[in-house]
Design an enzyme around this catalytic site. Structure first.
Site, PDB file in Angstrom:
ATOM      1  N   SER A  58       4.964  -1.783  -1.012  1.00 16.89           N
ATOM      2  CA  SER A  58       5.033  -1.976  -2.460  1.00 16.89           C
ATOM      3  C   SER A  58       5.230  -0.613  -3.126  1.00 16.89           C
ATOM      4  CB  SER A  58       3.728  -2.604  -2.962  1.00 16.89           C
ATOM      5  OG  SER A  58       3.788  -2.830  -4.350  1.00 16.89           O
ATOM      6  N   LYS A 108       9.471  -3.563  -1.866  1.00 17.29           N
ATOM      7  CA  LYS A 108       9.114  -4.317  -3.083  1.00 17.29           C
ATOM      8  C   LYS A 108       9.001  -3.311  -4.206  1.00 17.29           C
ATOM      9  CE  LYS A 108       4.672  -6.162  -4.566  1.00 17.29           C
ATOM     10  NZ  LYS A 108       3.575  -7.113  -4.222  1.00 17.29           N
ATOM     11  N   LYS A 125       7.923  -2.614  -8.084  1.00 14.84           N
ATOM     12  CA  LYS A 125       7.221  -3.058  -9.287  1.00 14.84           C
ATOM     13  C   LYS A 125       8.194  -2.954 -10.455  1.00 14.84           C
ATOM     14  CE  LYS A 125       3.080  -3.779  -7.672  1.00 14.84           C
ATOM     15  NZ  LYS A 125       2.440  -5.108  -7.725  1.00 14.84           N
ATOM     16  N   ASP A 134       8.228  -7.260  -8.186  1.00 16.34           N
ATOM     17  CA  ASP A 134       6.950  -7.825  -8.608  1.00 16.34           C
ATOM     18  C   ASP A 134       6.671  -7.374 -10.037  1.00 16.34           C
ATOM     19  OD1 ASP A 134       3.507  -7.716  -7.281  1.00 16.34           O
ATOM     20  OD2 ASP A 134       4.417  -8.791  -8.956  1.00 16.34           O
ATOM     21  N   GLU A 161       8.412 -11.844  -7.898  1.00 13.31           N
ATOM     22  CA  GLU A 161       6.986 -12.165  -7.801  1.00 13.31           C
ATOM     23  C   GLU A 161       6.341 -12.167  -9.181  1.00 13.31           C
ATOM     24  OE1 GLU A 161       5.102  -9.557  -5.002  1.00 13.31           O
ATOM     25  OE2 GLU A 161       3.087 -10.213  -5.524  1.00 13.31           O
ATOM     26  N   ASP A 196       1.771 -15.035  -7.200  1.00 13.07           N
ATOM     27  CA  ASP A 196       0.675 -14.194  -6.692  1.00 13.07           C
ATOM     28  C   ASP A 196      -0.563 -14.548  -7.534  1.00 13.07           C
ATOM     29  OD1 ASP A 196       0.251 -10.527  -6.382  1.00 13.07           O
ATOM     30  OD2 ASP A 196      -1.196 -12.157  -6.333  1.00 13.07           O
ATOM     31  N   LYS A 221      -3.184 -13.793  -0.795  1.00 12.53           N
ATOM     32  CA  LYS A 221      -4.161 -12.707  -0.753  1.00 12.53           C
ATOM     33  C   LYS A 221      -5.541 -13.342  -0.578  1.00 12.53           C
ATOM     34  CE  LYS A 221      -1.776  -9.532  -3.897  1.00 12.53           C
ATOM     35  NZ  LYS A 221      -1.803  -8.957  -5.268  1.00 12.53           N
ATOM     36  N   GLY A 224      -1.175  -7.470  -0.724  1.00 19.61           N
ATOM     37  CA  GLY A 224      -2.132  -6.383  -0.521  1.00 19.61           C
ATOM     38  C   GLY A 224      -2.827  -6.013  -1.812  1.00 19.61           C
TER      39      GLY A 224
END
Ligand SMILES: CC(=O)N[C@@H](Cc1ccc2ccccc2c1)C(=O)O
Ligand SMILES: [Mg+2]
Length: 374
Positions: free
Chosen positions: A141, A167, A169, A195, A220, A245, A269, A297
């Protein structure tokens, strides 16, 4: 299994670099670690709550408080001791069910009890949960950066380290441009996803649909946690698969989201959903509906990281997770570092978690400990 008590420990760990998301920038991690002491073994649990309630309503102090005042006394009660003696960790979720929410605290205590139980049995987390692989592909991430060149430098470093999936952000004002730059620089074949951590609304649907040209694996949690219907509408207006998520807090909410068409993929998660046993239920449910899942995570130490790697080895975890090596976030972990080798992370094979905190390293980052006797 006879529970003698639980130690609540707070540790403070600096991050190797600031980690910026749509809900803020983290430079360190304040973590609640549990140690369950039983007659036969000690078990470790990690509470993934952040210091501030920015990812979910839970925050570290609230989880320590709910454990101290409600959850641990229930396990220490005659009913609790009897149920755990009979059924071990499988009894914990039912005992704690009357207390609403606080899933990260519930997950941490179930994890510590499960670890103690499995260490005593000489059985690994992977074996208990149903792992079918001895290593899992690792994704990473990548935070929001101040410039695109800096982002590209960081992504190159992770690709060089062997990470199998990137991934990014994103948030309004940092989405199309960084995604286009990564595609331009590293090509169309790098597995890539984004995400948003709930940063958008349905009014951004047309804008978000422009991400479709970049062939992403998924987007996400674009909308806020409770906007299940909004995600279903967004799924009809963009081709990129929607992954949830924050919205998925249990098998029940996963079933509703799947049936409503709010997600085509789920980031599982264990801390967010109340534990590894609930996480496995969501895995089974998603598989029954033909949905892929992957392991998310929460900047865990080697304790939570080892458990997540075991979970990520279940058959339905067909996408690389944010499992990552310890050194993605920490210069020094509290356990033997979890490492990435040839893009994969080995599933621990020892009893329980298969890793144990190293006393000196744990003490060096400890800010408080508290013994709750049963
Ligand atoms: C790896 C990743 O992106 N995790 C979360 C977001 C996140 C970000 C920052 C955090 C800081 C401290 C504790 C938990 C955190 C979780 C996610 O998938 O949405
Ligand atoms: Mg996320």
């Amino acid at each position: 299994m006879k529970l003698r008590g639980v130690e609540l420990r707070r540790i403070s760990m600096p991050l190797v670099s600031p980690f910026r998301t749509s809900f803020g920038t983290q430079t360190g991690r304040d973590i609640l670690i549990l140690k369950a002491v039983t007659d036969d073994a000690e078990g470790w649990g990690e509470c993934v709550a952040m210091t501030d309630p920015l990812y979910s309503s839970e925050y570290a102090d609230s989880q320590a408080d709910v454990l101290r005042r409600f959850l641990l006394p229930k396990l220490a009660s005659a009913e609790g001791r009897d149920a755990v003696a009979r059924s071990g960790a499988a009894a914990v979720a039912g005992l704690l069910h009357p207390f609403k929410g606080h899933r990260m605290a519930k997950a941490a205590v179930e994890m510590a009890v499960l670890d103690a139980e499995l260490r005593a049995l000489g059985r690994s987390f992977g074996r208990e949960l149903g792992a079918v692989a001895d290593r899992v592909p690792s994704g990473v991430s990548v935070g929001i950066h101040d410039t695109v060149p800096h982002l590209l430098e960081v992504v190159e470093g992770y690709l060089d380290a062997g990470y199998m999936r990137i991934k990014l952000k994103i948030e309004p004002g940092w989405d199309l441009v960084p995604v286009a730059a990564v595609r331009e620089r590293f090509g169309a074949d790098v597995p890539l996803q984004v995400d948003a951590n709930t940063a958008y609304t349905l009014r951004d649907a047309r804008h978000l649909a422009r991400l479709d040209e970049f062939d992403l694996l998924l987007i996400e949690q674009p909308l806020e946690e409770e906007d299940v219907l909004g995600h279903a509408e967004l799924a009809r207006r963009m081709a990129t698969p929607i992954c949830l998520d924050e919205s998925i807090v249990s098998a029940q909410t996963a079933a509703a989201a799947i049936t409503l068409g709010a997600c085509q993929i789920i980031n599982i998660k264990p801390g967010r959903v109340g534990g590894y046993l609930e996480a496995r239920k969501i895995h089974d449910l998603a598989a029954a509906h033909g949905l892929a899942v992957w392991c998310g995570g929460m900047l865990e130490t080697g304790i939570g990281r080892a458990a997540n790697v075991a979970l990520a080895a279940l058959p339905g975890f067909t996408l690389p997770g944010d499992v990552s090596a310890s050194d993605r976030f920490y210069k020094t972990d509290i356990t033997e570092p979890i490492v990435i080798e040839d893009g994969h992370i080995a599933v621990p094979t020892g009893p329980g978690l298969g890793v144990t905190p190293i006393p000196d390293l744990l003490d060096a980052v400890t800010t408080s400990t508290e013994w709750i006797a049963f």
